[in-house]
Scaffold this motif. Structure first.
Motif, PDB file in Angstrom:
ATOM      1  N   ASN A   1       2.421  -6.804   7.075  1.00 49.84           N
ATOM      2  CA  ASN A   1       3.726  -6.370   6.567  1.00 49.84           C
ATOM      3  C   ASN A   1       3.570  -5.549   5.297  1.00 49.84           C
ATOM      4  O   ASN A   1       4.381  -4.659   5.017  1.00 49.84           O
ATOM      5  N   THR A   2       2.527  -5.836   4.523  1.00 46.77           N
ATOM      6  CA  THR A   2       2.240  -5.019   3.343  1.00 46.77           C
ATOM      7  C   THR A   2       1.905  -3.592   3.763  1.00 46.77           C
ATOM      8  O   THR A   2       2.319  -2.633   3.117  1.00 46.77           O
ATOM      9  N   LEU A   3       1.163  -3.441   4.851  1.00 44.80           N
ATOM     10  CA  LEU A   3       0.858  -2.117   5.385  1.00 44.80           C
ATOM     11  C   LEU A   3       2.137  -1.382   5.731  1.00 44.80           C
ATOM     12  O   LEU A   3       2.293  -0.197   5.427  1.00 44.80           O
ATOM     13  N   ARG A   4       3.048  -2.083   6.362  1.00 48.75           N
ATOM     14  CA  ARG A   4       4.306  -1.477   6.762  1.00 48.75           C
ATOM     15  C   ARG A   4       5.139  -1.027   5.564  1.00 48.75           C
ATOM     16  O   ARG A   4       5.700   0.058   5.559  1.00 48.75           O
ATOM     17  N   ILE A   5       5.188  -1.868   4.541  1.00 53.93           N
ATOM     18  CA  ILE A   5       6.101  -1.618   3.429  1.00 53.93           C
ATOM     19  C   ILE A   5       5.456  -0.834   2.280  1.00 53.93           C
ATOM     20  O   ILE A   5       6.074   0.060   1.700  1.00 53.93           O
ATOM     21  N   LEU A   6       4.200  -1.145   1.965  1.00 58.23           N
ATOM     22  CA  LEU A   6       3.566  -0.558   0.778  1.00 58.23           C
ATOM     23  C   LEU A   6       2.483   0.462   1.084  1.00 58.23           C
ATOM     24  O   LEU A   6       2.117   1.239   0.206  1.00 58.23           O
ATOM     25  N   GLY A   7       1.931   0.447   2.299  1.00 53.22           N
ATOM     26  CA  GLY A   7       0.904   1.417   2.649  1.00 53.22           C
ATOM     27  C   GLY A   7      -0.485   0.823   2.752  1.00 53.22           C
ATOM     28  O   GLY A   7      -0.707  -0.375   2.543  1.00 53.22           O
ATOM     29  N   LYS A   8      -1.450   1.691   3.071  1.00 51.31           N
ATOM     30  CA  LYS A   8      -2.800   1.247   3.387  1.00 51.31           C
ATOM     31  C   LYS A   8      -3.547   0.633   2.202  1.00 51.31           C
ATOM     32  O   LYS A   8      -4.226  -0.381   2.355  1.00 51.31           O
ATOM     33  N   GLY A   9      -3.460   1.255   1.036  1.00 49.76           N
ATOM     34  CA  GLY A   9      -4.202   0.760  -0.126  1.00 49.76           C
ATOM     35  C   GLY A   9      -3.833  -0.664  -0.495  1.00 49.76           C
ATOM     36  O   GLY A   9      -4.696  -1.552  -0.546  1.00 49.76           O
TER      37      GLY A   9
END
Length: 204
Positions: free
Chosen positions: A44-52
């Motif tokens: 979900n972090t990938l979805r909301i904040l991006g890859k890094g």
């Protein structure tokens, strides 16, 4: 007996540090549990904040599991202490005391735990999990494959019985945490890796 008990409590507290929630708060001023899938984890972090940020959360969540198991080994030679410490860390991730007991699904932390307890078994299961994700593009399905196959490989490689029993419990944890994903997989409505909706990467 005091040190093992303290190590188990400490492992739960380590697991309760929700890096997904913290990163979202620091970077966007939001509660990530109110966005995307509502899950406080790397996907979900990938979805909301991006890859890094997602990579950092994945690494740090795995390190929670690694740290907990090492703590267990540090205070006792009995493998069951390390196993229970690992389980405690995952319980902390899923039900964090610092964040009103609303956490993630614990797969990254589970990977960290099993990587220390049974490296070769976890590595073998990871190969099948990654191949599944590449083939089907369902992160949730790959996570379940990993959780299911690791106890199988632990049994085949003849690890300690406490590690095998612990891995079975972790498998049950994973399937319980992914119960909604399992329903969606069966209905064909689960979001695939890389698909999009509403301008956000839809990843489970």
């Amino acid at each position: 007996m005091t040190l093992p008990i303290l190590s188990i409590i400490g492992s739960y507290l380590i697991g309760s540090i929700s890096f997904s929630v913290l990163f979202a708060k620091w970077l966007r001023g939001i509660d990530i549990r109110q966005h995307g899938s509502g899950n406080a984890g790397a996907t979900n972090t990938l979805r909301i904040l991006g890859k890094g940020p997602a990579f950092c959360v994945l690494l740090l969540d795995a390190l929670k599991g690694i740290s907990a198991v090492l703590l267990g080994y540090l205070v006792s030679d009995a493998s069951w202490v390390a196993v229970v410490c690992g389980i405690a860390a995952i319980a902390g991730h899923n039900w964090p005391i610092f964040f009103r007991f609303r956490g993630g699904k614990g797969i990254a932390t589970t990977i960290g735990v099993l990587a220390v307890l049974a490296f070769w078994a976890a590595l073998s299961a990871s190969v099948f999990a990654i191949l599944t994700i590449v083939w089907k593009r369902y992160v949730s399905l790959g996570s379940l494959v990993f959780a299911f196959l690791t106890p199988v490989f632990i049994w085949l490689y003849k690890y300690d019985s406490s590690i095998f029993l612990g891995s079975v419990l972790l498998c049950l944890f994973a399937f319980f945490a992914h119960r909604n994903n399992i329903v969606k997989l069966m209905k064909g409505t689960e979001n695939r890796l890389g698909s999009s909706k509403g301008g956000e990467a839809r990843v489970r």
